[in-house]
Motif scaffolding. Structure first.
Motif, PDB file in Angstrom:
ATOM      1  N   MET A   1      37.943  33.192  30.339  1.00 16.64           N
ATOM      2  CA  MET A   1      38.643  34.469  30.428  1.00 16.64           C
ATOM      3  C   MET A   1      40.083  34.185  30.857  1.00 16.64           C
ATOM      4  O   MET A   1      40.328  33.418  31.768  1.00 16.64           O
ATOM      5  N   GLY A   2      41.003  34.839  30.198  1.00 18.48           N
ATOM      6  CA  GLY A   2      42.401  34.640  30.526  1.00 18.48           C
ATOM      7  C   GLY A   2      42.750  35.171  31.903  1.00 18.48           C
ATOM      8  O   GLY A   2      42.127  36.109  32.408  1.00 18.48           O
ATOM      9  N   GLU A   3      43.748  34.557  32.508  1.00 13.37           N
ATOM     10  CA  GLU A   3      44.171  34.972  33.846  1.00 13.37           C
ATOM     11  C   GLU A   3      44.672  36.413  33.867  1.00 13.37           C
ATOM     12  O   GLU A   3      44.434  37.143  34.825  1.00 13.37           O
ATOM     13  N   LEU A   4      45.369  36.831  32.824  1.00  5.13           N
ATOM     14  CA  LEU A   4      45.867  38.205  32.754  1.00  5.13           C
ATOM     15  C   LEU A   4      44.701  39.192  32.723  1.00  5.13           C
ATOM     16  O   LEU A   4      44.688  40.181  33.461  1.00  5.13           O
ATOM     17  N   GLN A   5      43.722  38.939  31.885  1.00  6.28           N
ATOM     18  CA  GLN A   5      42.531  39.782  31.790  1.00  6.28           C
ATOM     19  C   GLN A   5      41.833  39.869  33.143  1.00  6.28           C
ATOM     20  O   GLN A   5      41.483  40.958  33.610  1.00  6.28           O
ATOM     21  N   LYS A   6      41.631  38.730  33.764  1.00  6.59           N
ATOM     22  CA  LYS A   6      40.950  38.689  35.062  1.00  6.59           C
ATOM     23  C   LYS A   6      41.735  39.461  36.113  1.00  6.59           C
ATOM     24  O   LYS A   6      41.162  40.198  36.916  1.00  6.59           O
ATOM     25  N   SER A   7      43.046  39.321  36.112  1.00  7.36           N
ATOM     26  CA  SER A   7      43.899  40.010  37.072  1.00  7.36           C
ATOM     27  C   SER A   7      43.774  41.530  36.936  1.00  7.36           C
ATOM     28  O   SER A   7      43.667  42.249  37.939  1.00  7.36           O
ATOM     29  N   VAL A   8      43.776  42.020  35.705  1.00  7.64           N
ATOM     30  CA  VAL A   8      43.649  43.466  35.475  1.00  7.64           C
ATOM     31  C   VAL A   8      42.263  43.951  35.886  1.00  7.64           C
ATOM     32  O   VAL A   8      42.122  44.992  36.535  1.00  7.64           O
ATOM     33  N   GLU A   9      41.231  43.211  35.522  1.00  6.64           N
ATOM     34  CA  GLU A   9      39.876  43.598  35.916  1.00  6.64           C
ATOM     35  C   GLU A   9      39.755  43.683  37.430  1.00  6.64           C
ATOM     36  O   GLU A   9      39.219  44.660  37.967  1.00  6.64           O
ATOM     37  N   GLN A  10      40.261  42.673  38.145  1.00  6.72           N
ATOM     38  CA  GLN A  10      40.184  42.671  39.600  1.00  6.72           C
ATOM     39  C   GLN A  10      40.953  43.854  40.192  1.00  6.72           C
ATOM     40  O   GLN A  10      40.521  44.457  41.176  1.00  6.72           O
ATOM     41  N   PHE A  11      42.070  44.202  39.585  1.00  6.58           N
ATOM     42  CA  PHE A  11      42.842  45.369  40.030  1.00  6.58           C
ATOM     43  C   PHE A  11      42.016  46.652  39.889  1.00  6.58           C
ATOM     44  O   PHE A  11      41.939  47.461  40.813  1.00  6.58           O
ATOM     45  N   LEU A  12      41.381  46.831  38.742  1.00  5.12           N
ATOM     46  CA  LEU A  12      40.579  48.039  38.515  1.00  5.12           C
ATOM     47  C   LEU A  12      39.355  48.079  39.430  1.00  5.12           C
ATOM     48  O   LEU A  12      38.969  49.151  39.912  1.00  5.12           O
ATOM     49  N   TYR A  13      38.746  46.931  39.677  1.00  4.69           N
ATOM     50  CA  TYR A  13      37.621  46.874  40.611  1.00  4.69           C
ATOM     51  C   TYR A  13      38.079  47.240  42.021  1.00  4.69           C
ATOM     52  O   TYR A  13      37.386  47.963  42.752  1.00  4.69           O
ATOM     53  N   ARG A  14      39.246  46.756  42.400  1.00  6.07           N
ATOM     54  CA  ARG A  14      39.783  47.073  43.731  1.00  6.07           C
ATOM     55  C   ARG A  14      40.071  48.561  43.861  1.00  6.07           C
ATOM     56  O   ARG A  14      39.769  49.174  44.878  1.00  6.07           O
ATOM     57  N   LYS A  15      40.644  49.149  42.820  1.00 10.53           N
ATOM     58  CA  LYS A  15      40.920  50.591  42.840  1.00 10.53           C
ATOM     59  C   LYS A  15      39.629  51.374  43.042  1.00 10.53           C
ATOM     60  O   LYS A  15      39.553  52.290  43.857  1.00 10.53           O
ATOM     61  N   ALA A  16      38.576  51.007  42.322  1.00 15.45           N
ATOM     62  CA  ALA A  16      37.281  51.677  42.450  1.00 15.45           C
ATOM     63  C   ALA A  16      36.732  51.521  43.863  1.00 15.45           C
ATOM     64  O   ALA A  16      36.234  52.481  44.469  1.00 15.45           O
ATOM     65  N   ASP A  17      36.825  50.322  44.415  1.00 15.42           N
ATOM     66  CA  ASP A  17      36.304  50.054  45.755  1.00 15.42           C
ATOM     67  C   ASP A  17      37.069  50.834  46.817  1.00 15.42           C
ATOM     68  O   ASP A  17      36.469  51.398  47.738  1.00 15.42           O
ATOM     69  N   LEU A  18      38.386  50.884  46.711  1.00 14.24           N
ATOM     70  CA  LEU A  18      39.179  51.652  47.678  1.00 14.24           C
ATOM     71  C   LEU A  18      38.786  53.123  47.645  1.00 14.24           C
ATOM     72  O   LEU A  18      38.700  53.773  48.696  1.00 14.24           O
ATOM     73  N   CYS A  19      38.543  53.644  46.466  1.00 11.42           N
ATOM     74  CA  CYS A  19      38.137  55.043  46.339  1.00 11.42           C
ATOM     75  C   CYS A  19      36.763  55.252  46.982  1.00 11.42           C
ATOM     76  O   CYS A  19      36.559  56.199  47.743  1.00 11.42           O
ATOM     77  N   ASP A  20      35.809  54.358  46.690  1.00  8.49           N
ATOM     78  CA  ASP A  20      34.470  54.488  47.278  1.00  8.49           C
ATOM     79  C   ASP A  20      34.496  54.395  48.804  1.00  8.49           C
ATOM     80  O   ASP A  20      33.727  55.069  49.481  1.00  8.49           O
ATOM     81  N   ARG A  21      35.388  53.568  49.343  1.00 11.92           N
ATOM     82  CA  ARG A  21      35.498  53.407  50.799  1.00 11.92           C
ATOM     83  C   ARG A  21      36.434  54.435  51.430  1.00 11.92           C
ATOM     84  O   ARG A  21      36.635  54.429  52.632  1.00 11.92           O
ATOM     85  N   ARG A  22      37.029  55.293  50.605  1.00  9.99           N
ATOM     86  CA  ARG A  22      37.943  56.348  51.060  1.00  9.99           C
ATOM     87  C   ARG A  22      39.140  55.788  51.815  1.00  9.99           C
ATOM     88  O   ARG A  22      39.620  56.383  52.775  1.00  9.99           O
ATOM     89  N   GLU A  23      39.617  54.664  51.358  1.00 12.88           N
ATOM     90  CA  GLU A  23      40.817  54.071  51.952  1.00 12.88           C
ATOM     91  C   GLU A  23      42.023  54.604  51.180  1.00 12.88           C
ATOM     92  O   GLU A  23      42.609  53.932  50.339  1.00 12.88           O
ATOM     93  N   TRP A  24      42.348  55.861  51.487  1.00  9.18           N
ATOM     94  CA  TRP A  24      43.296  56.622  50.677  1.00  9.18           C
ATOM     95  C   TRP A  24      44.714  56.076  50.700  1.00  9.18           C
ATOM     96  O   TRP A  24      45.409  56.143  49.689  1.00  9.18           O
ATOM     97  N   VAL A  25      45.168  55.569  51.825  1.00 11.20           N
ATOM     98  CA  VAL A  25      46.543  55.046  51.890  1.00 11.20           C
ATOM     99  C   VAL A  25      46.688  53.879  50.926  1.00 11.20           C
ATOM    100  O   VAL A  25      47.626  53.836  50.113  1.00 11.20           O
ATOM    101  N   ASP A  26      45.761  52.934  50.983  1.00 11.52           N
ATOM    102  CA  ASP A  26      45.808  51.780  50.075  1.00 11.52           C
ATOM    103  C   ASP A  26      45.583  52.212  48.631  1.00 11.52           C
ATOM    104  O   ASP A  26      46.197  51.676  47.712  1.00 11.52           O
ATOM    105  N   TYR A  27      44.712  53.204  48.433  1.00  8.65           N
ATOM    106  CA  TYR A  27      44.449  53.729  47.094  1.00  8.65           C
ATOM    107  C   TYR A  27      45.726  54.314  46.486  1.00  8.65           C
ATOM    108  O   TYR A  27      46.078  54.008  45.348  1.00  8.65           O
ATOM    109  N   LEU A  28      46.426  55.134  47.245  1.00  9.09           N
ATOM    110  CA  LEU A  28      47.656  55.760  46.745  1.00  9.09           C
ATOM    111  C   LEU A  28      48.726  54.734  46.404  1.00  9.09           C
ATOM    112  O   LEU A  28      49.507  54.936  45.475  1.00  9.09           O
TER     113      LEU A  28
END
Length: 162
Positions: free
Chosen positions: A1-28
């Motif tokens: 898997m390319g580094e760019l692809q992996k980087s974007v996937e990890q970003f989207l996973y992090r966004k989902a996790d921040l939302c689930d944990r209600r860490e709104w400042v970091d989410y915003l």
């Protein structure tokens, strides 16, 4: 898997996790101050609105201030629709990316969100398209376009559902 692809996937996973944990400042902080959020309404079985200024939308924020207002209302308890806050679990899959310019790319993903509130579980599911730009070693969202595939939305809809 390319580094760019992996980087974007990890970003989207992090966004989902921040939302689930209600860490709104970091989410915003994942959203550019001029980022747009659009969730169109279905016009018919297979056609949804495309222009949030001319057609109906389930949600539309022209910039991050709309999300900031929602987070403020949730934090102060002034959001009856979010009291009590539901528990959510966001799943992201089928991420594809395409370069749009030297400084931006488009990421598309499928998503499912499980929501638990008032003793009941419901799900939301659909497609999301993001316009991203690099920010340090990660990304920032310039635009988020979400198509919800649910036939019926049986609860109040908010940004944390998608």
């Amino acid at each position: 898997m390319g580094e760019l692809q992996k980087s974007v996937e990890q970003f989207l996973y992090r966004k989902a996790d921040l939302c689930d944990r209600r860490e709104w400042v970091d989410y915003l902080e994942l959203f550019d101050e001029n980022s747009e959020l659009h969730i169109p309404q279905w016009d018919s079985e297979h056609v949804y609105t495309t222009d949030p200024k001319r057609g109906m939308s389930l949600m539309y924020y022209a910039n991050r201030a709309g999300l900031e207002d929602r987070v403020f209302r949730i934090g102060t308890g002034k959001s009856a629709a979010s009291t009590p806050m539901p528990r959510t679990l966001h799943l992201v899959s089928n991420v594809t990316i395409q370069e749009v310019s030297d400084s931006q790319l488009e990421a598309k993903a499928k998503w499912v969100t499980y929501v638990y509130r008032f003793g009941q579980t419901s799900t939301f599911h659909g497609d999301a398209t993001y316009r991203l730009r690099p920010a340090g070693f990660s990304w920032v969202i310039l635009k988020k376009h979400v198509v919800i595939h649910n036939d019926t939305i049986d609860s109040v809809l908010d940004f944390y559902h998608v």
